[in-house]
Design an enzyme around this catalytic site. Structure first.
Site, PDB file in Angstrom:
ATOM      1  N   LYS A 257       0.733  -1.332  -0.092  1.00 14.82           N
ATOM      2  CA  LYS A 257      -0.062  -0.094   0.186  1.00 14.82           C
ATOM      3  C   LYS A 257       0.835   1.221  -0.144  1.00 14.82           C
ATOM      4  O   LYS A 257       0.634   2.211  -0.926  1.00 14.82           O
ATOM      5  CB  LYS A 257      -0.912   0.200   1.159  1.00 14.82           C
ATOM      6  CG  LYS A 257      -1.743  -1.103   1.476  1.00 14.82           C
ATOM      7  CD  LYS A 257      -2.944  -1.125   2.636  1.00 14.82           C
ATOM      8  CE  LYS A 257      -2.068  -1.348   3.870  1.00 14.82           C
ATOM      9  NZ  LYS A 257      -1.405  -2.620   4.140  1.00 14.82           N
TER      10      LYS A 257
ATOM     11  N   ARG B 257      -9.600   0.830   8.781  1.00 11.07           N
ATOM     12  CA  ARG B 257      -9.100  -0.520   9.227  1.00 11.07           C
ATOM     13  C   ARG B 257     -10.172  -1.311  10.165  1.00 11.07           C
ATOM     14  O   ARG B 257      -9.915  -2.376  10.825  1.00 11.07           O
ATOM     15  CB  ARG B 257      -7.886  -0.572  10.072  1.00 11.07           C
ATOM     16  CG  ARG B 257      -6.464  -0.587   9.374  1.00 11.07           C
ATOM     17  CD  ARG B 257      -5.366  -0.449  10.173  1.00 11.07           C
ATOM     18  NE  ARG B 257      -4.256  -0.857  10.029  1.00 11.07           N
ATOM     19  CZ  ARG B 257      -3.172  -0.317   9.565  1.00 11.07           C
ATOM     20  NH1 ARG B 257      -3.269   0.717   8.932  1.00 11.07           N
ATOM     21  NH2 ARG B 257      -1.872  -1.295   9.193  1.00 11.07           N
TER      22      ARG B 257
ATOM     23  N   ARG C 165      11.673  -5.102   5.089  1.00 13.48           N
ATOM     24  CA  ARG C 165      10.986  -3.634   4.861  1.00 13.48           C
ATOM     25  C   ARG C 165      12.106  -2.801   5.570  1.00 13.48           C
ATOM     26  O   ARG C 165      12.373  -3.032   6.604  1.00 13.48           O
ATOM     27  CB  ARG C 165       9.814  -3.407   5.050  1.00 13.48           C
ATOM     28  CG  ARG C 165       9.421  -2.189   4.977  1.00 13.48           C
ATOM     29  CD  ARG C 165       7.795  -1.899   5.237  1.00 13.48           C
ATOM     30  NE  ARG C 165       7.206  -2.204   6.352  1.00 13.48           N
ATOM     31  CZ  ARG C 165       5.818  -1.956   6.287  1.00 13.48           C
ATOM     32  NH1 ARG C 165       5.169  -1.439   5.370  1.00 13.48           N
ATOM     33  NH2 ARG C 165       5.415  -2.305   7.536  1.00 13.48           N
TER      34      ARG C 165
ATOM     35  N   ARG D 234      11.473  -0.598  11.031  1.00 12.93           N
ATOM     36  CA  ARG D 234      10.469  -0.391  12.032  1.00 12.93           C
ATOM     37  C   ARG D 234      10.311  -1.238  13.101  1.00 12.93           C
ATOM     38  O   ARG D 234      10.387  -2.509  12.992  1.00 12.93           O
ATOM     39  CB  ARG D 234       8.949  -0.278  11.443  1.00 12.93           C
ATOM     40  CG  ARG D 234       8.703   0.993  10.447  1.00 12.93           C
ATOM     41  CD  ARG D 234       7.471   1.198   9.828  1.00 12.93           C
ATOM     42  NE  ARG D 234       6.278   0.601  10.189  1.00 12.93           N
ATOM     43  CZ  ARG D 234       5.192   0.282   9.863  1.00 12.93           C
ATOM     44  NH1 ARG D 234       4.981   0.845   8.347  1.00 12.93           N
ATOM     45  NH2 ARG D 234       4.136  -0.276  10.249  1.00 12.93           N
TER      46      ARG D 234
ATOM     47  N   ARG E 107      -0.193  -8.260  14.086  1.00 16.19           N
ATOM     48  CA  ARG E 107      -0.796  -7.343  12.941  1.00 16.19           C
ATOM     49  C   ARG E 107      -1.660  -8.423  11.913  1.00 16.19           C
ATOM     50  O   ARG E 107      -2.720  -7.750  11.472  1.00 16.19           O
ATOM     51  CB  ARG E 107       0.214  -6.579  12.186  1.00 16.19           C
ATOM     52  CG  ARG E 107       0.842  -5.701  13.211  1.00 16.19           C
ATOM     53  CD  ARG E 107       2.264  -5.345  12.698  1.00 16.19           C
ATOM     54  NE  ARG E 107       2.079  -4.400  11.577  1.00 16.19           N
ATOM     55  CZ  ARG E 107       3.134  -4.084  10.923  1.00 16.19           C
ATOM     56  NH1 ARG E 107       4.398  -4.415  11.050  1.00 16.19           N
ATOM     57  NH2 ARG E 107       2.841  -3.287   9.870  1.00 16.19           N
TER      58      ARG E 107
END
Ligand code: ADP
Ligand code: AMP
Length: 218
Positions: free
Chosen positions: A13, A88, A127, A160, A171
């Site tokens: 996204k 969400r 990431r 992160r 998550r």
């Protein structure tokens, strides 16, 4: 153009949002980026959100909805926006619909990026994210030109805190239980469009622009 980008963590996204925002000249609004900025600036909002984010849980709707509606009220959102990571939950989607309805506006499209779960751990643990603009990189699939520095703003890129396997598991569960029901919600409104997120970053972007072209010119 008013667009929502949906998909599980790691679907792509944030990566696509940067390009779509440039192509259509609409602001990219990432609630996750806004929360992280507030955490690094030690604001009251940051303090409230921090533990939820570090545990991989959703920040409560009342906090998140107020933050998002406040952002939508800013002038740069008058002609459109791209939401990344909001809504969400069904409560958030209903609040957004109410806000738009009161202004006689509506969403043009909800783009759902689909990625099978076996891709997700690899994407998320590899990431790296810019501490300033939030741009997303990957150590193998999308490395920055200069190691450790953001291509867009030159700031440091880091891993992160919530991109560990343990937090990621939570998550993903939260996505399944609280966010996935939005697929049927937007399907029933006739605005959900699916995009195969397993293709290359460029191919996903081309597909999205094709879909958005037809959604907007309806
Ligand atoms: P999201 O915002 O949905 O959580 P990101 O856009 O941050 O996901 O992407 C997650 C990771 O996957 C990042 O490391 C990104 O560079 C990488 N990625 C995104 N899209 C693709 C793709 N189409 N192919 C391979 N890697 C991708
Ligand atoms: P993201 O950057 O979109 O991956 O979001 C990172 C984290 O911020 C999420 O795991 C949540 O803890 C929090 N967050 C972001 N957007 C929302 C939202 N719309 N509702 C609740 N929590 C959110």
């Amino acid at each position: 153009m008013k667009i929502v980008l949906m998909g599980p963590p790691g679907a792509g996204k944030g990566t696509q949002a940067k390009s779509i925002s440039l192509r259509y000249s609409i602001p990219h609004i990432s609630t996750g980026d806004i929360f992280r900025k507030n955490i690094s600036n030690n604001t009251e909002l940051g303090l409230k959100a921090k533990s939820f984010i570090e545990n991989g849980d959703l920040v409560p709707d009342e906090i998140t909805i107020a933050l998002l509606l406040d952002r939508l009220n800013q002038e740069d959102c008058l002609d459109g926006f791209l939401l990344d990571g909001f809504p969400r939950s069904i409560g958030q989607a209903e609040a957004l619909d109410k806000y738009l309805l009161e202004r006689k506006q509506h969403l043009d499209a909800v783009l759902l990026i689909t990625v099978p779960s076996e891709f997700i751990i690899d994407r998320m643990t590899g990431r790296r994210s810019c501490i300033s603009c939030g741009a997303s990189y990957h150590i193998r699939y999308n490395p920055p030109f200069t190691s450790g520095k953001c291509d867009i703003c030159g700031c440091d890129i880091i891993q992160r805190k919530d991109d560990t396997e343990e937090v990621l598991r939570e998550r993903l569960e939260v996505y399944q239980s609280q966010t996935r029901p939005l697929i049927d919600y937007y399907k029933s409104m006739g605005i959900l469009k699916e995009v195969d997120g397993t293709q290359s970053i460029n191919a996903v972007f081309e597909n999205m622009t094709r879909i958005l072209g037809s959604a907007y010119n309806k």
